[in-house]
Design a protein around this motif. Sequence first.
Motif, PDB file in Angstrom:
ATOM      1  N   GLU A 142       0.857  -1.185   0.000  1.00 15.92           N
ATOM      2  CA  GLU A 142       0.000   0.000   0.000  1.00 15.92           C
ATOM      3  C   GLU A 142       0.894   1.235   0.000  1.00 15.92           C
ATOM      4  N   GLY A 143       1.028   1.871  -1.134  1.00 15.90           N
ATOM      5  CA  GLY A 143       1.874   3.052  -1.241  1.00 15.90           C
ATOM      6  C   GLY A 143       3.350   2.690  -1.302  1.00 15.90           C
ATOM      7  N   LEU A 144       4.192   3.663  -0.933  1.00 12.29           N
ATOM      8  CA  LEU A 144       5.639   3.505  -1.098  1.00 12.29           C
ATOM      9  C   LEU A 144       6.403   3.523   0.222  1.00 12.29           C
ATOM     10  N   GLY A 145       5.693   3.512   1.341  1.00 13.65           N
ATOM     11  CA  GLY A 145       6.378   3.681   2.628  1.00 13.65           C
ATOM     12  C   GLY A 145       6.427   2.440   3.488  1.00 13.65           C
ATOM     13  N   ASN A 146       6.611   1.262   2.878  1.00 12.34           N
ATOM     14  CA  ASN A 146       6.693  -0.002   3.627  1.00 12.34           C
ATOM     15  C   ASN A 146       5.404  -0.317   4.394  1.00 12.34           C
ATOM     16  N   ASN A 147       4.289   0.088   3.800  1.00 15.46           N
ATOM     17  CA  ASN A 147       2.984  -0.242   4.364  1.00 15.46           C
ATOM     18  C   ASN A 147       2.336  -1.339   3.528  1.00 15.46           C
ATOM     19  N   TYR A 148       1.545  -2.159   4.199  1.00 20.69           N
ATOM     20  CA  TYR A 148       0.901  -3.296   3.543  1.00 20.69           C
ATOM     21  C   TYR A 148      -0.536  -3.410   4.019  1.00 20.69           C
ATOM     22  N   LEU A 149      -1.365  -3.929   3.141  1.00 19.27           N
ATOM     23  CA  LEU A 149      -2.789  -4.023   3.426  1.00 19.27           C
ATOM     24  C   LEU A 149      -3.242  -5.450   3.177  1.00 19.27           C
ATOM     25  N   GLY A 150      -4.065  -6.003   4.069  1.00 18.59           N
ATOM     26  CA  GLY A 150      -4.509  -7.381   3.861  1.00 18.59           C
ATOM     27  C   GLY A 150      -5.525  -7.840   4.878  1.00 18.59           C
ATOM     28  N   GLY A 151      -5.813  -9.121   4.819  1.00 14.35           N
ATOM     29  CA  GLY A 151      -6.795  -9.702   5.726  1.00 14.35           C
ATOM     30  C   GLY A 151      -7.016 -11.167   5.401  1.00 14.35           C
ATOM     31  N   CYS A 152      -8.178 -11.677   5.812  1.00 16.84           N
ATOM     32  CA  CYS A 152      -8.514 -13.077   5.600  1.00 16.84           C
ATOM     33  C   CYS A 152     -10.014 -13.238   5.843  1.00 16.84           C
ATOM     34  N   SER A 153     -10.683 -14.029   5.008  1.00 10.19           N
ATOM     35  CA  SER A 153     -12.108 -14.274   5.225  1.00 10.19           C
ATOM     36  C   SER A 153     -12.291 -15.294   6.342  1.00 10.19           C
ATOM     37  N   PRO A 154     -13.252 -15.080   7.226  1.00 13.36           N
ATOM     38  CA  PRO A 154     -13.482 -16.032   8.311  1.00 13.36           C
ATOM     39  C   PRO A 154     -14.190 -17.280   7.803  1.00 13.36           C
ATOM     40  N   THR A 155     -14.148 -18.334   8.572  1.00 17.31           N
ATOM     41  CA  THR A 155     -14.927 -19.524   8.258  1.00 17.31           C
ATOM     42  C   THR A 155     -16.391 -19.247   8.595  1.00 17.31           C
ATOM     43  N   GLU A 156     -17.273 -20.145   8.157  1.00 19.95           N
ATOM     44  CA  GLU A 156     -18.698 -19.966   8.445  1.00 19.95           C
ATOM     45  C   GLU A 156     -18.947 -19.882   9.953  1.00 19.95           C
ATOM     46  N   GLU A 157     -18.189 -20.667  10.711  1.00 23.49           N
ATOM     47  CA  GLU A 157     -18.368 -20.673  12.166  1.00 23.49           C
ATOM     48  C   GLU A 157     -17.861 -19.383  12.816  1.00 23.49           C
ATOM     49  N   GLU A 158     -16.945 -18.695  12.143  1.00 22.18           N
ATOM     50  CA  GLU A 158     -16.341 -17.486  12.705  1.00 22.18           C
ATOM     51  C   GLU A 158     -16.985 -16.194  12.212  1.00 22.18           C
ATOM     52  N   GLU A 159     -18.035 -16.287  11.393  1.00 19.45           N
ATOM     53  CA  GLU A 159     -18.635 -15.094  10.812  1.00 19.45           C
ATOM     54  C   GLU A 159     -18.996 -14.073  11.896  1.00 19.45           C
ATOM     55  N   PRO A 160     -18.515 -12.833  11.769  1.00 19.31           N
ATOM     56  CA  PRO A 160     -18.819 -11.814  12.778  1.00 19.31           C
ATOM     57  C   PRO A 160     -20.230 -11.260  12.606  1.00 19.31           C
ATOM     58  N   ASP A 161     -20.708 -10.624  13.644  1.00 21.66           N
ATOM     59  CA  ASP A 161     -22.035 -10.010  13.627  1.00 21.66           C
ATOM     60  C   ASP A 161     -22.035  -8.839  12.640  1.00 21.66           C
ATOM     61  N   PRO A 162     -22.912  -8.890  11.606  1.00 24.97           N
ATOM     62  CA  PRO A 162     -22.937  -7.794  10.625  1.00 24.97           C
ATOM     63  C   PRO A 162     -23.736  -6.587  11.085  1.00 24.97           C
ATOM     64  N   GLY A 163     -24.214  -6.610  12.316  1.00 23.43           N
ATOM     65  CA  GLY A 163     -25.030  -5.520  12.805  1.00 23.43           C
ATOM     66  C   GLY A 163     -24.267  -4.233  13.060  1.00 23.43           C
ATOM     67  N   ASN A 164     -22.935  -4.300  13.050  1.00 23.19           N
ATOM     68  CA  ASN A 164     -22.115  -3.097  13.238  1.00 23.19           C
ATOM     69  C   ASN A 164     -20.842  -3.246  12.424  1.00 23.19           C
ATOM     70  N   LEU A 165     -20.072  -2.171  12.342  1.00 24.00           N
ATOM     71  CA  LEU A 165     -18.818  -2.195  11.582  1.00 24.00           C
ATOM     72  C   LEU A 165     -17.606  -2.019  12.491  1.00 24.00           C
ATOM     73  N   GLU A 166     -17.711  -2.527  13.712  1.00 19.50           N
ATOM     74  CA  GLU A 166     -16.565  -2.518  14.617  1.00 19.50           C
ATOM     75  C   GLU A 166     -15.538  -3.555  14.163  1.00 19.50           C
ATOM     76  N   VAL A 167     -14.269  -3.247  14.360  1.00 18.14           N
ATOM     77  CA  VAL A 167     -13.179  -4.119  13.940  1.00 18.14           C
ATOM     78  C   VAL A 167     -12.747  -5.025  15.087  1.00 18.14           C
ATOM     79  N   ASP A 168     -12.580  -6.292  14.797  1.00 16.82           N
ATOM     80  CA  ASP A 168     -12.063  -7.251  15.778  1.00 16.82           C
ATOM     81  C   ASP A 168     -10.549  -7.359  15.568  1.00 16.82           C
ATOM     82  N   HIS A 169      -9.778  -6.742  16.430  1.00  9.15           N
ATOM     83  CA  HIS A 169      -8.315  -6.767  16.285  1.00  9.15           C
ATOM     84  C   HIS A 169      -7.738  -8.117  16.692  1.00  9.15           C
ATOM     85  N   ASP A 170      -8.448  -8.856  17.522  1.00  8.45           N
ATOM     86  CA  ASP A 170      -7.990 -10.203  17.867  1.00  8.45           C
ATOM     87  C   ASP A 170      -8.016 -11.126  16.656  1.00  8.45           C
ATOM     88  N   PHE A 171      -8.913 -10.839  15.718  1.00 11.21           N
ATOM     89  CA  PHE A 171      -8.987 -11.673  14.516  1.00 11.21           C
ATOM     90  C   PHE A 171      -7.678 -11.589  13.731  1.00 11.21           C
TER      91      PHE A 171
END
Length: 495
Positions: A362-391
Motif C-alpha cells: 500500500e503506497g511507497l512507505g513499507n505499508n501493507y494491506l490485507g486480511g482473511c475471510s473467516p470460516t462460516e463458524e467465525e462469521e462476525p455479527d454484521p449488525g455493526n462495523l466494529e473491527v475485531d483486532h484479535d482476529f
Amino acid sequence: MLRRALQLGLGRGLLGRGLLGRGLGTHRGGSTLGKVEGSGGYRGSWVAPVSSYVTFRTRDPAHDGKTVGRLGEGDQNGKVSEIKKKIQSVLPGGAWNPPYDTSYLPPEHSDVVIVGGGVIGLSVAYWLKRLEKPRGAIRVLVVERDHTEYLAVVDDPPLDIQFNPSGYLLLASEKGAAVMESNVKVQRQEGAKVCLMSPEQLRNKFPWINTEGVALASYGMEYEGWFDPWCLLQGLRRKVQSMGVLFCHGEVTRFVSSSSHTETTSGEEVTLKRIHEVHVKIDRSLEYQPVECALVINAAGAWSGQIAELAGVGKGPPGTLQGTKLPVERRKRYVYLWHCPQGPGLETPFIVDASGAYFRREGLGNNYLGGCSPTEEEEPDPGNLEVDHDFFQDKVWPPLAQRVPAFETLKVRSAWAGYYDYNTFDQNGVVGPHPLVVNMYFATGFSGHGLQQAPAVGRAVAEMVLDGHFQTINLSPFHFSRFYLGEKVQEHNII
C-alpha cells in the motif's frame, strides 16, 4: 416442464421487448387487459392498474372512444399545471402555495430505477446510456442511500485511479494444485497472460517468500494489479451524470406492483408480478416520493436481499420457484493496514496464500494491506462495523508471518470493516431478470468481486434490458433460476 422452462431462460418472453415503450395492452376503465406468452409454454392474462406513462394510449368513452392523450405526455401537462399553480398562488384570493426547493426529490417518472449507487449500479447506468438509441431515449434514476458518495465535484479534472500493475500471485498447496492448473488453462484460453511457477521459480523471483507447503503458484504478468476503488466510483458517477443519469439520495421502502396468475403447460400455477411504482423515502424526512417506472435494477449490494423481499421475491411455499429467496446477505469483512520496514518492498504483488490470507503493498512507505475471510463458524455479527483486532492476531498474522518471515515484526497501524454482498448459495453473482417479478433485474451477490466484474456485468445487464438477451458475453449461468434448480456456479481458489 417448469424446470425445462427455467433452463431455457423463462422470463425472456414475459419481459419480451415490452418494456421501455413497447408494451402490450389497452386501457379500459383504469385497468390494463393484457396477455402473456413466454418461453417454456407460459400463457396467461392479467388485469392490472395502468402505469401512467410510457406505453399505452387511453380511449375515453366520454369522447367517443377517441384517443385523448398518450400517457407519456404527462411531463408537458405537468409543467403547465405547475405554472398555473404558481400564477394562482400570487393572485388575490388564490390558494397560498409558497415555492420551496424540490431539487433533492427524485423525478415522478423514470424508465429505469437502479437501486444502489455503488460501482455495479453505476456501471449498469453507464452502459444503458452508452448503448441507448437514440441518445436521451431512456431516463435512468439511481437511488443511493449512502450520502458519502456525493462528494465528487462534476467539473474537476479526470481522476487518476492509481492503477498499480504488480500482478496477482496465488499460492496453492498440493491439494489445490490441480484446480490452479485448470484455472490457469481457462485464463490463458481467454487471452490472459498468466504463468505457472514451481516453488523453486517462486524463490528465485521472490526470495522473501517462504515456499514451505507451496506446490504451485500462478502469476499474472500483464494488465493485472490493483487500483483505488473510490476514485473509480467517483469517476463513474461523474461520467454518468454527464450522460444524463439522475441521482437521488434516499431509500427504497416499497414497490407498488400488479399481479397476474398463469400456468405452465404442465398445469403448475404461478403468479407473475410487474412493478409500476417505487417509493423512495427521502433522508431526514417522513415523506416519500413515488416514482413510476418500467423497470427496476436491483444493485443494492449487501441489502439486495431486502430489496428483493420488498418486491415479493421468495414469498411463497418453500421448495417452489415462488418461494425461492435471493440468497444474498450482508457479511462483515475486516481489512488491516500494517507497517513493516523490513517488508518485501516495491516489487510486491497481490499475494493470496493457500491459507486464504492475502496482502499487497500500500503506497511507497513499507505499508501493507490485507486480511482473511473467516470460516462460516467465525462469521462476525454484521449488525455493526466494529473491527475485531484479535482476529488479526489469531487468524491473519500467523499465516502471513509463516509465508513472509519479515512480517514477524510488523505493526498494525489502522483497520476498518465493510460489507460484502455475500451469495450464500455459491458465492457468485446474480445477473439478469427474475422469472416471476418480470421487470426486476439483478446485478448483485458478487461476494467481494464486484469491483473486478462491474464493467462486464453493467454491459451485460444493459444489453439484456435493451435487446432482450446477452450479446457481448453470455451470463445466463448466473440467472436467478439456478437457485430454484439447485445448479451452483462454483469457482475455486477465490478469497
